[in-house]
Design an enzyme around this catalytic site. Structure first.
Site, mmCIF file in Angstrom:
data_model
loop_
_atom_site.group_PDB
_atom_site.id
_atom_site.type_symbol
_atom_site.label_atom_id
_atom_site.label_comp_id
_atom_site.label_asym_id
_atom_site.label_seq_id
_atom_site.Cartn_x
_atom_site.Cartn_y
_atom_site.Cartn_z
ATOM 1 N N CYS A 258 0.955 -1.063 -0.099
ATOM 2 C CA CYS A 258 -0.080 0.136 -0.085
ATOM 3 C C CYS A 258 0.872 1.361 -0.082
ATOM 4 O O CYS A 258 1.722 1.566 -1.024
ATOM 5 C CB CYS A 258 -0.976 -0.189 1.134
ATOM 6 S SG CYS A 258 -2.271 1.106 1.032
ATOM 7 N N HIS B 166 -4.200 -4.879 0.134
ATOM 8 C CA HIS B 166 -3.647 -5.363 1.314
ATOM 9 C C HIS B 166 -3.682 -6.960 1.256
ATOM 10 O O HIS B 166 -4.891 -7.323 1.257
ATOM 11 C CB HIS B 166 -4.310 -4.700 2.339
ATOM 12 C CG HIS B 166 -4.292 -3.395 2.678
ATOM 13 N ND1 HIS B 166 -3.420 -2.902 3.620
ATOM 14 C CD2 HIS B 166 -4.870 -2.233 2.302
ATOM 15 C CE1 HIS B 166 -3.159 -1.540 3.694
ATOM 16 N NE2 HIS B 166 -3.943 -1.142 2.629
ATOM 17 N N GLU C 254 -2.643 -8.985 3.518
ATOM 18 C CA GLU C 254 -3.414 -9.657 4.676
ATOM 19 C C GLU C 254 -4.788 -9.515 4.804
ATOM 20 O O GLU C 254 -5.376 -10.080 5.825
ATOM 21 C CB GLU C 254 -2.443 -8.852 5.880
ATOM 22 C CG GLU C 254 -3.084 -7.529 6.295
ATOM 23 C CD GLU C 254 -2.421 -6.490 5.300
ATOM 24 O OE1 GLU C 254 -2.479 -5.266 5.635
ATOM 25 O OE2 GLU C 254 -1.674 -6.759 4.378
#
Length: 193
Positions: A77, A175, A177
């Site tokens: 990001c 992202h 995750e």
């Protein structure tokens, strides 16, 4: 494997640490130059404003260290955007790894782009086993245009780079995750590069 997540006060690092643990690895949070230099893999996250994040990097000397790293480095990001030449956010000079200037989305769009969008034109081992047009989770108002270092793109009023690679440096705008199975697969691929 020695994995370090760079901790400089501008990242959602706990969820990233938990995602790595779910893959069976441990990641240390560190801003220590020696620990970062000797890591097998380095992850450079970022959430927030480019200008203030860059100031935090400069205060710790990490702005000088990061470009010298020789092991695989993954910017996520804002971390990816800071690896670029400049950003329109705060008129910020980046670390200059990726030769592209980060731009702001047009005001004709819903900004920030928030939610799920697809990645396509996948061109790296980072995306091994990941399908074209896989959905990833994104939250951002600024983007890296398509360039020579683009290894994945996303369409939001025209294409932009959702991933970049140059030598040992990788960057993803999404992202991993927070991107379910495909995101965790991207992280695992990075950890096995």
């Amino acid at each position: 494997m020695n994995i370090v997540i760079i901790d400089y006060g501008a990242g959602n690092i706990k969820s990233l640490q938990f995602a790595i643990e779910r893959l069976g690895f441990n990641a240390a949070l560190s801003s220590n130059e020696e620990e970062i230099k000797t890591a097998d893999k380095v992850i450079f996250p970022g959430v927030g404003h480019a200008d203030s994040a860059m100031k935090m990097l400069k205060e710790t000397g990490l702005d000088k260290l990061i470009p010298t790293l020789k092991q695989p480095v993954l910017g996520i990001c804002l971390g990816m955007q800071l690896l670029c030449t400049t950003s329109e956010e705060g008129n910020t000079k980046g670390l200059g790894i990726f030769n592209v200037d980060v731009k702001r989305f047009s005001n004709t769009l819903k900004v920030p782009q928030m939610g799920w969008n697809t990645i396509s034109n996948l061109q790296s081992d980072l995306f091994k086993g990941i399908s074209e047009n896989e959905f990833m989770y994104l939250v951002h108002s600024y983007y890296a245009p398509i360039c020579d270092e683009t290894i994945a793109m996303t369409d939001y009023d025209g294409g932009y780079s959702s991933a970049l690679q140059k030598d040992n440096f990788y960057g993803v705008q999404f992202h991993p995750e927070k991107s379910s199975v495909a995101g965790e697969k991207t992280l695992k691929n990075f950890l096995t590069i």
